[in-house]
Design a protein around this motif. Structure first.
Motif, PDB file in Angstrom:
ATOM      1  N   HIS A 263     -31.533 -11.620 -31.843  1.00  0.00           N
ATOM      2  CA  HIS A 263     -30.876 -10.327 -32.009  1.00  0.00           C
ATOM      3  C   HIS A 263     -31.840  -9.174 -31.734  1.00  0.00           C
ATOM      4  CE1 HIS A 263     -27.899 -12.904 -33.922  1.00  0.00           C
ATOM      5  NE2 HIS A 263     -27.050 -11.912 -33.847  1.00  0.00           N
ATOM      6  N   ASN A 264     -32.878  -9.473 -30.964  1.00  0.00           N
ATOM      7  CA  ASN A 264     -33.831  -8.442 -30.572  1.00  0.00           C
ATOM      8  C   ASN A 264     -33.202  -7.567 -29.490  1.00  0.00           C
ATOM      9  OD1 ASN A 264     -35.947  -6.887 -29.668  1.00  0.00           O
ATOM     10  ND2 ASN A 264     -37.316  -8.591 -29.212  1.00  0.00           N
TER      11      ASN A 264
ATOM     12  N   LYS B 209     -24.058 -19.778 -23.756  1.00  0.00           N
ATOM     13  CA  LYS B 209     -25.334 -19.129 -24.061  1.00  0.00           C
ATOM     14  C   LYS B 209     -25.158 -18.061 -25.135  1.00  0.00           C
ATOM     15  CE  LYS B 209     -27.408 -19.788 -19.476  1.00  0.00           C
ATOM     16  NZ  LYS B 209     -28.468 -20.711 -19.926  1.00  0.00           N
ATOM     17  N   GLU B 210     -24.104 -17.275 -25.025  1.00  0.00           N
ATOM     18  CA  GLU B 210     -23.891 -16.198 -25.984  1.00  0.00           C
ATOM     19  C   GLU B 210     -23.520 -16.737 -27.363  1.00  0.00           C
ATOM     20  OE1 GLU B 210     -23.468 -11.834 -26.668  1.00  0.00           O
ATOM     21  OE2 GLU B 210     -24.874 -13.384 -26.005  1.00  0.00           O
TER      22      GLU B 210
ATOM     23  N   ARG C 131     -27.334  -4.344 -27.639  1.00  0.00           N
ATOM     24  CA  ARG C 131     -26.120  -4.471 -28.464  1.00  0.00           C
ATOM     25  C   ARG C 131     -26.029  -5.897 -29.027  1.00  0.00           C
ATOM     26  NH1 ARG C 131     -23.653  -2.579 -23.741  1.00  0.00           N
ATOM     27  NH2 ARG C 131     -22.065  -4.203 -23.831  1.00  0.00           N
ATOM     28  N   PRO C 132     -27.038  -6.318 -29.770  1.00  0.00           N
ATOM     29  CA  PRO C 132     -27.136  -7.733 -30.165  1.00  0.00           C
ATOM     30  C   PRO C 132     -26.008  -8.234 -31.044  1.00  0.00           C
ATOM     31  CG  PRO C 132     -28.744  -6.406 -31.354  1.00  0.00           C
ATOM     32  CD  PRO C 132     -28.171  -5.524 -30.292  1.00  0.00           C
ATOM     33  N   GLU C 133     -25.360  -7.358 -31.827  1.00  0.00           N
ATOM     34  CA  GLU C 133     -24.292  -7.828 -32.714  1.00  0.00           C
ATOM     35  C   GLU C 133     -22.981  -8.050 -31.965  1.00  0.00           C
ATOM     36  OE1 GLU C 133     -24.346  -8.927 -35.710  1.00  0.00           O
ATOM     37  OE2 GLU C 133     -26.512  -8.616 -35.779  1.00  0.00           O
ATOM     38  N   GLU C 134     -22.918  -7.597 -30.733  1.00  0.00           N
ATOM     39  CA  GLU C 134     -21.697  -7.767 -29.930  1.00  0.00           C
ATOM     40  C   GLU C 134     -21.744  -9.095 -29.181  1.00  0.00           C
ATOM     41  OE1 GLU C 134     -19.442  -5.629 -26.130  1.00  0.00           O
ATOM     42  OE2 GLU C 134     -21.036  -4.582 -27.209  1.00  0.00           O
ATOM     43  N   PHE C 135     -20.618  -9.796 -29.175  1.00  0.00           N
ATOM     44  CA  PHE C 135     -20.503 -11.026 -28.384  1.00  0.00           C
ATOM     45  C   PHE C 135     -20.185 -10.606 -26.954  1.00  0.00           C
ATOM     46  CE2 PHE C 135     -18.543 -14.802 -26.618  1.00  0.00           C
ATOM     47  CZ  PHE C 135     -19.258 -15.839 -27.194  1.00  0.00           C
TER      48      PHE C 135
ATOM     49  N   ALA D 228     -11.326 -15.355 -30.877  1.00  0.00           N
ATOM     50  CA  ALA D 228     -10.279 -14.654 -31.618  1.00  0.00           C
ATOM     51  C   ALA D 228     -10.604 -13.167 -31.770  1.00  0.00           C
ATOM     52  CB  ALA D 228     -10.094 -15.296 -32.992  1.00  0.00           C
ATOM     53  N   LYS D 229     -11.890 -12.863 -31.856  1.00  0.00           N
ATOM     54  CA  LYS D 229     -12.319 -11.470 -32.045  1.00  0.00           C
ATOM     55  C   LYS D 229     -12.358 -10.692 -30.736  1.00  0.00           C
ATOM     56  CE  LYS D 229     -16.239  -8.804 -33.920  1.00  0.00           C
ATOM     57  NZ  LYS D 229     -15.472  -7.991 -34.865  1.00  0.00           N
ATOM     58  N   TYR D 230     -12.643 -11.401 -29.622  1.00  0.00           N
ATOM     59  CA  TYR D 230     -12.787 -10.744 -28.320  1.00  0.00           C
ATOM     60  C   TYR D 230     -11.820 -11.365 -27.312  1.00  0.00           C
ATOM     61  CZ  TYR D 230     -17.186  -9.004 -30.316  1.00  0.00           C
ATOM     62  OH  TYR D 230     -18.135  -8.405 -31.114  1.00  0.00           O
TER      63      TYR D 230
END
Length: 249
Positions: A136-137, A93-94, A143-147, A54-56
């Motif tokens: 989130h390393n 995986k994501e 860009r770990p917070e991005e899906f 829904a976000k992407y």
């Protein structure tokens, strides 16, 4: 249709007097643990996948293009499509990486004295590992917070040089989750099946405006979305017929 399952196999072995059948108490324990361990975690991963779609919407559309190319409009995806649906597998995986449902893992006990980067860890000490921090390393996952499922793909294939999140999200050592392969396969089939016939969109509020899908996560060992402001809309009449056909079968 008679669908095989672990529970069915156990019942058949017990009823047939199979010498390899385990005691009934152990059968009950095996099934209860399998259900208890998978129910919240699998549900949580599915909910985070829906929030991400829904976000992407551009990622959702990219997966749908892959499904249209390899599966086509006349059937639902199945496990035989696993090798061709590279982008759907990258979404799985994501999802495990982006929002791990057990962000601090399961507590372990050290079996003997050990040392890590100069830090002495005595035998019997309890160790809590930060799955969230590792997944989130930015050194492993920019860009770990991005899906961003594309991080796992290179030249149309899964990139073996990018660390597989399942090596973190499912724990470590002898206590690694025994159901990790089932979890991966189940979420893959969910991702492929949902996106093949539905568009995932943010739900709308009383004012008709889309609701934010940046929801908070619950506290505790298992972390789930506090809400799921998403709706599923059938993509086409043909997709609708596939849904009804699958229910009949």
């Amino acid at each position: 249709m008679d669908v095989p399952s672990v529970a069915q196999s156990i019942v058949h072995k017990t009823q047939s007097g199979d010498q390899g059948a385990l005691p009934e108490e152990l059968h009950r324990a095996v099934l209860a643990v399998a259900y208890g361990a998978a129910s919240d975690t699998s549900t949580g991963s599915t909910e985070f996948f829906l929030l991400a779609m829904a976000k992407y919407p551009e990622i959702q559309r990219k997966a749908q293009e892959e499904l249209e190319a390899y599966v086509g409009p006349n059937r639902l995806p199945d496990f035989s499509d696993y090798g061709n649906l590279v982008y759907c597998r990258a979404i799985v995986k994501e999802t495990f990486r982006w929002r791990p449902v057990i962000p601090y893992g399961v507590i372990h006990r050290v079996m003997c004295d050990d040392e890590y980067e100069g830090l002495f860890i005595p035998k019997g000490a309890t160790v809590v590992f930060n799955s969230w921090g590792m997944l989130h390393n930015p050194e492993d996952y920019p860009r770990p917070e991005e899906f961003y499922p594309d991080r796992f793909i290179k030249d149309g294939k899964l990139d073996p040089n990018v660390r597989d999140p399942s090596t973190i999200a499912f724990g470590f050592g002898r206590r690694i989750c025994p159901g990790r392969h089932l979890a991966d396969a189940s979420l893959f089939l969910t991702v492929a099946s949902v996106l093949h016939v539905f568009n995932v969109e943010p739900a709308t509020g009383p004012d008709g405006e889309p609701l934010s899908v940046d929801v908070k996560m619950t506290d505790g060992m298992i972390s789930l979305p506090e809400s799921l402001p998403c709706v599923l809309r059938v993509r086409s009449k043909q997709a609708e017929s596939l849904i009804y056909k699958s229910n009949i079968e």
